[in-house]
Motif scaffolding. Sequence first.
Motif, PDB file in Angstrom:
ATOM      1  N   THR A  93     -22.641  15.746  -1.228  1.00  0.00           N
ATOM      2  CA  THR A  93     -22.552  14.367  -1.718  1.00  0.00           C
ATOM      3  C   THR A  93     -21.107  13.917  -1.759  1.00  0.00           C
ATOM      4  N   VAL A  94     -20.856  12.714  -1.240  1.00  0.00           N
ATOM      5  CA  VAL A  94     -19.535  12.104  -1.353  1.00  0.00           C
ATOM      6  C   VAL A  94     -19.672  10.837  -2.188  1.00  0.00           C
ATOM      7  N   LEU A  95     -18.799  10.704  -3.162  1.00  0.00           N
ATOM      8  CA  LEU A  95     -18.803   9.588  -4.094  1.00  0.00           C
ATOM      9  C   LEU A  95     -17.526   8.779  -3.917  1.00  0.00           C
ATOM     10  N   ILE A  96     -17.676   7.458  -3.771  1.00  0.00           N
ATOM     11  CA  ILE A  96     -16.526   6.566  -3.706  1.00  0.00           C
ATOM     12  C   ILE A  96     -16.750   5.416  -4.677  1.00  0.00           C
ATOM     13  N   GLY A  97     -15.665   4.703  -4.993  1.00  0.00           N
ATOM     14  CA  GLY A  97     -15.758   3.576  -5.900  1.00  0.00           C
ATOM     15  C   GLY A  97     -15.723   2.253  -5.162  1.00  0.00           C
ATOM     16  N   LEU A 123     -11.304  15.753  -1.691  1.00  0.00           N
ATOM     17  CA  LEU A 123     -10.765  14.899  -2.738  1.00  0.00           C
ATOM     18  C   LEU A 123      -9.818  13.880  -2.103  1.00  0.00           C
ATOM     19  N   GLY A 124     -10.051  12.606  -2.411  1.00  0.00           N
ATOM     20  CA  GLY A 124      -9.163  11.544  -1.971  1.00  0.00           C
ATOM     21  C   GLY A 124      -8.399  11.007  -3.170  1.00  0.00           C
ATOM     22  N   LEU A 125      -7.111  11.294  -3.236  1.00  0.00           N
ATOM     23  CA  LEU A 125      -6.305  10.862  -4.369  1.00  0.00           C
ATOM     24  C   LEU A 125      -5.882   9.407  -4.211  1.00  0.00           C
ATOM     25  N   ALA A 126      -5.670   8.750  -5.351  1.00  0.00           N
ATOM     26  CA  ALA A 126      -5.140   7.391  -5.373  1.00  0.00           C
ATOM     27  C   ALA A 126      -3.674   7.443  -5.792  1.00  0.00           C
ATOM     28  N   ASP A 127      -2.903   6.455  -5.356  1.00  0.00           N
ATOM     29  CA  ASP A 127      -1.467   6.531  -5.609  1.00  0.00           C
ATOM     30  C   ASP A 127      -1.083   6.170  -7.035  1.00  0.00           C
ATOM     31  N   ASP A 128      -2.057   5.830  -7.870  1.00  0.00           N
ATOM     32  CA  ASP A 128      -1.761   5.613  -9.286  1.00  0.00           C
ATOM     33  C   ASP A 128      -2.037   6.862 -10.114  1.00  0.00           C
ATOM     34  N   GLY A 129      -2.372   7.964  -9.441  1.00  0.00           N
ATOM     35  CA  GLY A 129      -2.636   9.217 -10.143  1.00  0.00           C
ATOM     36  C   GLY A 129      -4.096   9.547 -10.289  1.00  0.00           C
ATOM     37  N   GLY A 130      -4.972   8.649  -9.897  1.00  0.00           N
ATOM     38  CA  GLY A 130      -6.409   8.910  -9.973  1.00  0.00           C
ATOM     39  C   GLY A 130      -6.950   9.450  -8.664  1.00  0.00           C
ATOM     40  N   PHE A 131      -8.239   9.214  -8.425  1.00  0.00           N
ATOM     41  CA  PHE A 131      -8.825   9.571  -7.137  1.00  0.00           C
ATOM     42  C   PHE A 131      -9.858   8.532  -6.758  1.00  0.00           C
ATOM     43  N   TRP A 132      -9.978   8.298  -5.446  1.00  0.00           N
ATOM     44  CA  TRP A 132     -10.889   7.270  -4.956  1.00  0.00           C
ATOM     45  C   TRP A 132     -12.137   7.872  -4.317  1.00  0.00           C
ATOM     46  N   ALA A 133     -12.114   9.146  -4.013  1.00  0.00           N
ATOM     47  CA  ALA A 133     -13.271   9.789  -3.382  1.00  0.00           C
ATOM     48  C   ALA A 133     -13.355  11.240  -3.841  1.00  0.00           C
ATOM     49  N   LEU A 134     -14.582  11.687  -4.031  1.00  0.00           N
ATOM     50  CA  LEU A 134     -14.840  13.090  -4.349  1.00  0.00           C
ATOM     51  C   LEU A 134     -16.123  13.501  -3.650  1.00  0.00           C
ATOM     52  N   THR A 186      -4.432   3.185  -2.159  1.00  0.00           N
ATOM     53  CA  THR A 186      -4.143   2.342  -3.320  1.00  0.00           C
ATOM     54  C   THR A 186      -5.431   1.708  -3.787  1.00  0.00           C
ATOM     55  N   ASP A 187      -5.764   1.878  -5.064  1.00  0.00           N
ATOM     56  CA  ASP A 187      -6.907   1.163  -5.601  1.00  0.00           C
ATOM     57  C   ASP A 187      -6.425  -0.153  -6.200  1.00  0.00           C
ATOM     58  N   VAL A 188      -7.268  -1.157  -6.163  1.00  0.00           N
ATOM     59  CA  VAL A 188      -6.892  -2.489  -6.616  1.00  0.00           C
ATOM     60  C   VAL A 188      -7.014  -2.552  -8.131  1.00  0.00           C
ATOM     61  N   ASP A 189      -5.863  -2.632  -8.770  1.00  0.00           N
ATOM     62  CA  ASP A 189      -5.812  -2.699 -10.222  1.00  0.00           C
ATOM     63  C   ASP A 189      -5.073  -3.958 -10.652  1.00  0.00           C
ATOM     64  N   ALA A 231      -5.289   2.634 -14.675  1.00  0.00           N
ATOM     65  CA  ALA A 231      -6.559   3.311 -14.877  1.00  0.00           C
ATOM     66  C   ALA A 231      -6.519   4.768 -14.476  1.00  0.00           C
ATOM     67  N   GLY A 232      -5.715   5.126 -13.489  1.00  0.00           N
ATOM     68  CA  GLY A 232      -5.660   6.509 -13.061  1.00  0.00           C
ATOM     69  C   GLY A 232      -6.939   6.995 -12.411  1.00  0.00           C
ATOM     70  N   MET A 233      -7.766   6.072 -11.975  1.00  0.00           N
ATOM     71  CA  MET A 233      -9.065   6.463 -11.433  1.00  0.00           C
ATOM     72  C   MET A 233      -9.612   5.319 -10.619  1.00  0.00           C
ATOM     73  N   ALA A 234      -9.748   5.507  -9.329  1.00  0.00           N
ATOM     74  CA  ALA A 234     -10.298   4.450  -8.504  1.00  0.00           C
ATOM     75  C   ALA A 234     -11.801   4.372  -8.639  1.00  0.00           C
ATOM     76  N   VAL A 235     -12.434   5.499  -8.846  1.00  0.00           N
ATOM     77  CA  VAL A 235     -13.891   5.527  -8.998  1.00  0.00           C
ATOM     78  C   VAL A 235     -14.201   5.319 -10.472  1.00  0.00           C
ATOM     79  N   ARG A 236     -14.103   4.083 -10.922  1.00  0.00           N
ATOM     80  CA  ARG A 236     -14.169   3.875 -12.361  1.00  0.00           C
ATOM     81  C   ARG A 236     -15.192   2.845 -12.796  1.00  0.00           C
ATOM     82  N   ALA A 237     -16.148   2.497 -11.935  1.00  0.00           N
ATOM     83  CA  ALA A 237     -17.111   1.468 -12.325  1.00  0.00           C
ATOM     84  C   ALA A 237     -18.024   1.933 -13.447  1.00  0.00           C
TER      85      ALA A 237
END
Length: 237
Positions: A93-97, A123-134, A186-189, A231-237
């Motif tokens: 399973t791959v999860l994205i936000g 693992l796909g890291l985001a440049d704010d310290g979170g991650f956008w994919a796992l 980069t996640d949109v914050d 947020a430190g987390m792109a997958v944050r919905a």
Amino acid sequence: MTALVVIAKECLPGRVKTRLHPALSFEQAAELAAASLDDTLTAALALPASRRILAFDGVTPPRLAAEFEILPQVAGGLDERLAAIFDALDEPTVLIGMDTPQVTCDLLAPVFTDWSDDTDAWLGLADDGGFWALALAAPRPGSRHGRPRRGDLIRGVPMSMDDTGARQLDRLQEAGLRVRHLPVLTDVDTIADAHSVAATVPDGRFARTLAAMAPGTAADRTMTGRGAPRAGMAVRA
């Protein structure tokens, strides 16, 4: 075969992308969030997933989710909600936000075409310290009714921190998983994030929607909102 999950919330004013205010109104922020989700779902529809699932927090799913299974999000913190998704599924399973509208088939292609026997996770890291994919491989035999469940690899990881991605990577590696990395996104914050991301995908709905709103002042383009914690987390919905 690999399942693809998009985690998202209903794009209602005052509920999504609130840190884009005051550069955008809450209504505009919600419209931009909907565009971001649509671009994400469009990319998801083009990937060779065995299942497409929308882990949804809301009442009315977006139109593009018609071909997705709808999985209601459970109550609790983000770590609990992400963990529950992986516990509910039996296949890789791959999860994205919904906060990375620049995601493309090419970025995620390795998860579907290059998942070798010596890879347990992506693992796909985001440049704010979170991650956008796992992405996690299928549960190990016997883990369905006992520990460790796949969700336990996420449950308890502090979310919305500037080291969330690093902590998640540590958790995976401490469990003995062999992890490969997807590109950093980069996640949109903030409004600055929005302009930066739109510039990378100028033909997407997200970029067109932002351009139509014309938040074009210099102040808008440089206001990053760094005074508040990211947020430190792109997958944050």
